[in-house]
Design a protein around this motif. Structure first.
Motif, PDB file in Angstrom:
ATOM      1  N   UNK A 202     -27.789 -15.221 -70.492  1.00  0.00           N
ATOM      2  CA  UNK A 202     -26.136 -15.446 -70.424  1.00  0.00           C
ATOM      3  C   UNK A 202     -25.795 -15.334 -68.849  1.00  0.00           C
ATOM      4  N   UNK A 203     -25.781 -16.611 -68.208  1.00  0.00           N
ATOM      5  CA  UNK A 203     -25.514 -16.652 -66.999  1.00  0.00           C
ATOM      6  C   UNK A 203     -24.153 -16.132 -66.677  1.00  0.00           C
ATOM      7  N   UNK A 204     -23.825 -15.518 -65.697  1.00  0.00           N
ATOM      8  CA  UNK A 204     -22.770 -14.965 -65.246  1.00  0.00           C
ATOM      9  C   UNK A 204     -22.440 -13.768 -65.811  1.00  0.00           C
ATOM     10  N   UNK A 205     -23.177 -13.068 -67.004  1.00  0.00           N
ATOM     11  CA  UNK A 205     -22.954 -11.921 -67.376  1.00  0.00           C
ATOM     12  C   UNK A 205     -23.901 -10.863 -66.633  1.00  0.00           C
ATOM     13  N   UNK A 206     -23.287  -9.767 -66.228  1.00  0.00           N
ATOM     14  CA  UNK A 206     -24.128  -9.097 -65.451  1.00  0.00           C
ATOM     15  C   UNK A 206     -25.256  -7.988 -66.272  1.00  0.00           C
TER      16      UNK A 206
ATOM     17  N   UNK B 141     -28.043  -7.874 -61.841  1.00  0.00           N
ATOM     18  CA  UNK B 141     -28.194  -9.001 -61.593  1.00  0.00           C
ATOM     19  C   UNK B 141     -27.063  -9.698 -62.149  1.00  0.00           C
ATOM     20  N   UNK B 142     -26.641 -10.626 -61.443  1.00  0.00           N
ATOM     21  CA  UNK B 142     -25.486 -11.334 -61.948  1.00  0.00           C
ATOM     22  C   UNK B 142     -25.648 -12.851 -62.120  1.00  0.00           C
ATOM     23  N   UNK B 143     -27.266 -13.289 -61.806  1.00  0.00           N
ATOM     24  CA  UNK B 143     -27.617 -14.712 -61.773  1.00  0.00           C
ATOM     25  C   UNK B 143     -29.152 -14.543 -61.774  1.00  0.00           C
TER      26      UNK B 143
ATOM     27  N   UNK C 206     -35.211 -13.245 -69.780  1.00  0.00           N
ATOM     28  CA  UNK C 206     -36.703 -13.587 -69.954  1.00  0.00           C
ATOM     29  C   UNK C 206     -37.334 -13.426 -68.708  1.00  0.00           C
ATOM     30  N   UNK C 207     -38.606 -13.129 -68.729  1.00  0.00           N
ATOM     31  CA  UNK C 207     -39.510 -12.829 -67.493  1.00  0.00           C
ATOM     32  C   UNK C 207     -40.801 -13.678 -67.611  1.00  0.00           C
TER      33      UNK C 207
END
Length: 330
Positions: free
Chosen positions: A56-60, A99-101, A11-12
């Motif tokens: 989905x935090x942690x997913x690249x 982006x990883x986070x 989301x932006x």
């Protein structure tokens, strides 16, 4: 929306630095609804933060770059799909990578030129907005934030009164006078009607404010007239020698400043239309163009540069149009 598993994975959100203190103003959309937007003026800086939140935090999240644009564009409804951009500024927020986070990016467009007022009309729309794009191989992720721009002018030094006559030989002779030809949007039109000869039975008289929107050029030129105000002067028959005062408050009507040849795409002009109707329902009228301009409620020190620029534009456009201001008299 997900398509074969490729959904929007982030989301932006665009947040202005002064969102809590910046004034908002209403603006009508194409469907006629009024919405409130952050209000800007010519020359003001537009700055803030872009928040990219991973679903989905942690997913690249791989991307081909993240950018933000400040865009001013005109869209003619008869030529939808072709957007004419008169302002286009771009800032790169991130180079291609992953982006990883969730991450926040700062942006700033310094002293942005915003030469025209935001406008939504019957055949044309002029808008300003911020657009963030996260580029991806399959499907980009984007977000827009609509901004509202008002153009301010200083009080015009030359503001002569309007004096005109209308009549029918041996039947009717009327003189009317307005106190000036240029009005700010919360001004009052003050005038007087003089009846010098009355040999027809006039039943009704009114003043209308007509907005004329002109779009396109050459064979693709369109005119739309809209009556934005009606003011009844009298109901009944006047006699020779009688005079009737006029006092029309503009603040109660939704109007924009006069716009002349905006980016060579459209114009918005206003006219005072004096209308007389006799007992046989015949209509007599006389039309005169007036100039409308926007005056700031409180002129801040930070606005002095913007006001000077706006004043110069106002005066130059007025001088350029002086030769044609009476072209629509009838």
């Amino acid at each position: 929306m997900s398509f074969f598993g490729f959904g929007l994975s982030a989301d932006i959100d665009i947040v202005l630095n002064d969102a809590e203190t910046r004034k908002k103003a209403e603006h009508k959309s194409e469907d006629g609804k009024k919405n409130k937007y952050f209000l800007f003026y010519d020359g003001e800086t537009v700055a803030g933060k872009v928040n990219v939140t991973l679903k989905q935090p942690g997913k690249r999240l791989e991307h081909n770059g993240i950018k933000i644009e400040f865009i001013g564009q005109i869209e003619l409804y008869y030529d939808r799909g072709n957007h004419h951009e008169f302002v286009s500024l771009v800032k790169d927020l991130a180079r291609p990578g992953e982006l990883t986070q969730s991450q926040t990016f700062d942006f700033e467009f310094t002293h942005v030129e915003k030469p025209y007022e935001s406008y939504t009309g019957q055949n044309v729309k002029l808008r300003y907005f911020l657009k963030v794009t996260l580029s991806r191989r399959m499907n980009d992720i984007s977000k827009e934030l609509e901004l509202l721009v008002h153009t301010l002018s200083t009080y015009p030094e030359l503001n002569s009164s309007i004096k005109m006559e209308v009549g029918i030989e041996d039947c009717l002779h009327i003189e009317f006078e307005y106190n000036k030809s240029k009005y700010h949007l919360k001004d009052v039109i003050v005038g007087k009607i003089y009846f010098l000869l009355v040999r027809i039975k006039i039943r009704h008289m009114e003043i209308d404010i007509i907005k004329r929107e002109t779009t396109g050029t050459g064979p693709n030129i369109y005119h739309e007239n809209d009556t934005v105000a009606k003011y009844e002067i009298m109901d009944g028959a006047p006699v020779r020698g009688e005079s009737i005062p006029i006092r029309l408050f503009l603040a109660g009507y939704e109007m924009t400043p006069t716009m002349r040849d905006v980016n060579k795409k459209f114009s918005v002009r206003y006219y005072l239309n004096l209308v007389l109707i006799d007992e046989e329902e015949r209509r007599y009228f006389k039309q005169q163009e007036i100039t409308l301009w926007r005056k700031g409620d409180i002129v801040r020190k930070s606005m002095s540069h913007q006001a000077a620029i706006a004043s110069q534009r106002f005066e130059s456009s007025s001088n350029a149009e002086k030769a044609t201001i009476n072209e629509d008299d009838s």
